[in-house]
Design a protein around this motif. Structure first.
Motif, PDB file in Angstrom:
ATOM      1  N   ASN A 311      -1.380 -10.342   8.956  1.00 10.04           N
ATOM      2  CA  ASN A 311      -2.305  -9.573   8.106  1.00 10.04           C
ATOM      3  C   ASN A 311      -2.357  -8.108   8.525  1.00 10.04           C
ATOM      4  O   ASN A 311      -2.470  -7.214   7.678  1.00 10.04           O
ATOM      5  N   LYS A 312      -2.270  -7.866   9.811  1.00  9.70           N
ATOM      6  CA  LYS A 312      -2.296  -6.492  10.322  1.00  9.70           C
ATOM      7  C   LYS A 312      -1.087  -5.708   9.811  1.00  9.70           C
ATOM      8  O   LYS A 312      -1.223  -4.565   9.351  1.00  9.70           O
ATOM      9  N   GLN A 315      -1.450  -5.044   6.094  1.00  8.39           N
ATOM     10  CA  GLN A 315      -2.395  -3.951   5.838  1.00  8.39           C
ATOM     11  C   GLN A 315      -1.743  -2.591   6.064  1.00  8.39           C
ATOM     12  O   GLN A 315      -2.032  -1.629   5.352  1.00  8.39           O
ATOM     13  N   GLN A 318       0.152  -1.978   2.957  1.00  4.61           N
ATOM     14  CA  GLN A 318      -0.755  -1.707   1.844  1.00  4.61           C
ATOM     15  C   GLN A 318      -1.381  -0.326   1.938  1.00  4.61           C
ATOM     16  O   GLN A 318      -1.689   0.295   0.922  1.00  4.61           O
ATOM     17  N   SER A 319      -1.539   0.182   3.168  1.00  5.79           N
ATOM     18  CA  SER A 319      -2.134   1.510   3.344  1.00  5.79           C
ATOM     19  C   SER A 319      -1.238   2.610   2.799  1.00  5.79           C
ATOM     20  O   SER A 319      -1.685   3.724   2.553  1.00  5.79           O
TER      21      SER A 319
END
Length: 552
Positions: A311-312, A315, A318-319
């Protein structure tokens, strides 16, 4: 030009004759430097020259030419756009060419495009179209079991007499498929399932256990009303010699399983099964299909440590805005097993052919087909050049952020260079993780594959370069999550166009888009084609909608 030893400092008058070809190639500033004579200190000499020059036809021609230029400028023409930069330097004056203004306009255009997150040649509408999600037609997860299933469950989960042991093999996605079927088989025979044993992977040497990769407590909790899951055999059965079944045929029905296993497990109490890959039929009663989906999409959750890191990294992607995930199958063993060639060079092709001759058992199927026949039949993985052309044809912008999943390709970075040159924002888990963050998982292929799975599943768009268990698992998961965009390369139909080098790019792009307009992750009925896996096509057994007027 004038033939004098020193044009700028000549004491005698020199005239400049300019051929029309050069005039047409001059910028306005360069032209002006040719037309304006250098100043002279001697005013008398100036008037003398003026007097003689007025008699020269060449001067009159220049005057006429200047008069025309002034007229054009007064009419509002932009001469800078009409006369390109001259490659010929002025021998007298150092002037600034008007390419600076052209460069400034170009820089402004690029800067404006960058502000939009795209290069100058990608229009906002084209980029929006690429990231656009398919119409899910209102389908949502729908796992409502029948009343009969629920009544049977109450009795089944209390049974303490029968236990099923399973050993699953292969990569993590192949193991997932076998775990799903193990739960369903346990349900069919009414047995408790002992936590599946993960066979040590002989290729990668991965000795991970179920609880290392999956969240065991979550697995037990989600399936508590369907199948009882136990961590080990109870003391009453631990000394029991299990009945082992090694020869389960492919695609067996629930009736076959009951007739084959039920009497034996009732007698012995413990049944051991190995090699469950594709052993259970893809066409099961509705409740068992729903159970398959429940296991695949809800019960099999990755262990907290893997989920946290996956997930990290997702993310981080996604950033940077929307991102595309590619599952690239370009490893050496993939080329060997598929009977295909990487196309990097003659040396690499010979390496693969040599390995295949040395170990013919690695070739998975259709050994009678040549490489070219396999390629045209769509049986080969796409290489980096083909993936790049496909993405460009489908409208992927040059600024697209791409996460690539998979093992190290044969040929290393060279094999990926067509992709990285066209799409510079190209990352994998090693690029995104902090130093040392992946070190605990370095020798555990299942962990690495799980991280790839998480980041790929959370992407805005996903595309595999070749079919396979991971691609199929992600396809089903993305469908169950609302039909997120999933591009299925139509290799068999598109490759002939790839080989046509004379086709204009615009026509090629149009054809490729047309070939894929129904292969972007839209809802697709599993029952429309025999043998489809419900964990890949969850409609209609595991998803439903309220608008019954919809048709697929």
């Amino acid at each position: 030009m004038a033939k004098s030893k020193n044009v700028c400092n000549a004491k005698k008058l020199s005239y400049i004759s300019v051929p029309s070809q050069i005039i047409n190639s001059l910028s306005s500033s360069s032209l002006q430097s040719l037309l304006v004579s250098p100043k002279r200190n001697n005013t008398n000499s100036f008037f003398s020259v003026y007097k003689h020059s007025c008699r020269s036809p060449r001067v009159w021609l220049f005057a006429l030419f200047l008069f025309g230029l002034v007229g054009m400028l007064r009419l509002g023409w932009n001469i800078d756009t009409l006369i390109p930069f001259s490659p010929y330097p002025n021998p007298c004056l150092q002037t600034q060419s008007n390419t600076d203004s052209v460069a400034q306009k170009h820089d402004a255009l690029v800067a404006n495009a960058n502000n939009l997150g795209q290069p100058a040649h990608d229009s906002p509408s084209e980029i929006a179209e690429f990231w656009k999600q398919p119409d899910g037609m209102g389908y949502r997860p729908c796992l409502d079991f029948s009343a009969e299933y629920r009544r049977t469950s109450e009795v089944m989960v209390k049974d303490r007499s029968k236990y099923l042991l399973v050993v699953v093999s292969g990569g993590i996605s192949q193991q997932r498929n076998q775990i799903v079927d193990a739960v369903v088989i346990a349900r069919i025979i009414g047995a408790a399932l002992v936590v599946p044993i993960l066979q040590v992977n002989v290729i990668w040497g991965d000795e991970s256990e179920f609880s290392d990769i999956f969240d065991l407590a979550h697995f037990k909790s989600v399936l508590a009303n369907d199948v009882r899951i136990v961590s080990s055999l109870p003391s009453t059965h631990v000394m029991t010699r299990p009945v082992e079944e090694k020869r389960t045929p492919l695609h067996v029905s629930p009736q076959w399983i009951r007739s084959r296993y039920l009497k034996r497990i009732n007698r012995e109490g413990v049944l051991l099964l190995r090699g469950l890959d594709s052993r259970l039929s893809k066409d099961l009663p509705s409740d068992l299909q729903k159970l398959r989906c429940k296991v695949a999409f809800q019960a099999l959750k990755f262990a907290p440590s893997i989920l946290e890191l996956g997930n990290k990294l997702a993310q981080k992607m996604q950033s940077k805005g929307p991102y595309l995930a590619l599952h690239l199958r370009m490893e050496k063993d993939v080329w060997v097993r598929t009977g295909c060639l990487p196309g990097l060079s003659k040396e690499y092709d010979e390496l693969i052919q040599s390995e295949r001759r040395r170990r013919p058992e690695l070739l998975t199927a259709r050994s009678n087909m040549t490489f070219h026949e396999r390629k045209l039949a769509g049986l080969c993985p796409l290489n980096a050049i083909e993936v790049t052309r496909l993405l460009k044809a489908l409208g992927a912008p040059k600024t697209a952020k791409i996460y690539w999943a998979g093992g190290q390709p044969l040929g290393g970075k060279e094999a990926l260079s067509p992709l990285t040159k066209e799409f510079p924002h190209f990352y994998n888990k090693d690029d995104l993780a902090l130093p040392g963050e992946l070190e605990p998982f370095a020798k555990k292929a299942s962990f690495m594959a799980a991280i790839d799975y998480i980041v790929s599943e959370k992407s805005d768009v996903f595309m595999p370069s070749h079919g396979g268990n991971m691609g199929h698992a992600i396809q089903g998961q993305r469908a169950f999550s609302g039909h997120k965009k999933y591009i299925t390369p139509n290799k068999r139909h598109m490759l002939p166009y790839f080989l046509n080098s004379s086709m204009p790019e615009a026509e090629f792009n149009r054809i490729i888009k047309e070939l894929h307009h129904e292969s972007l992750g839209q809802p697709e009925l599993r029952t429309s084609k025999a043998g489809r896996d419900v964990t890949k096509y969850p409609v209609p057994e595991c998803m439903c909608n309220d608008a019954h007027s919809h048709s697929i």
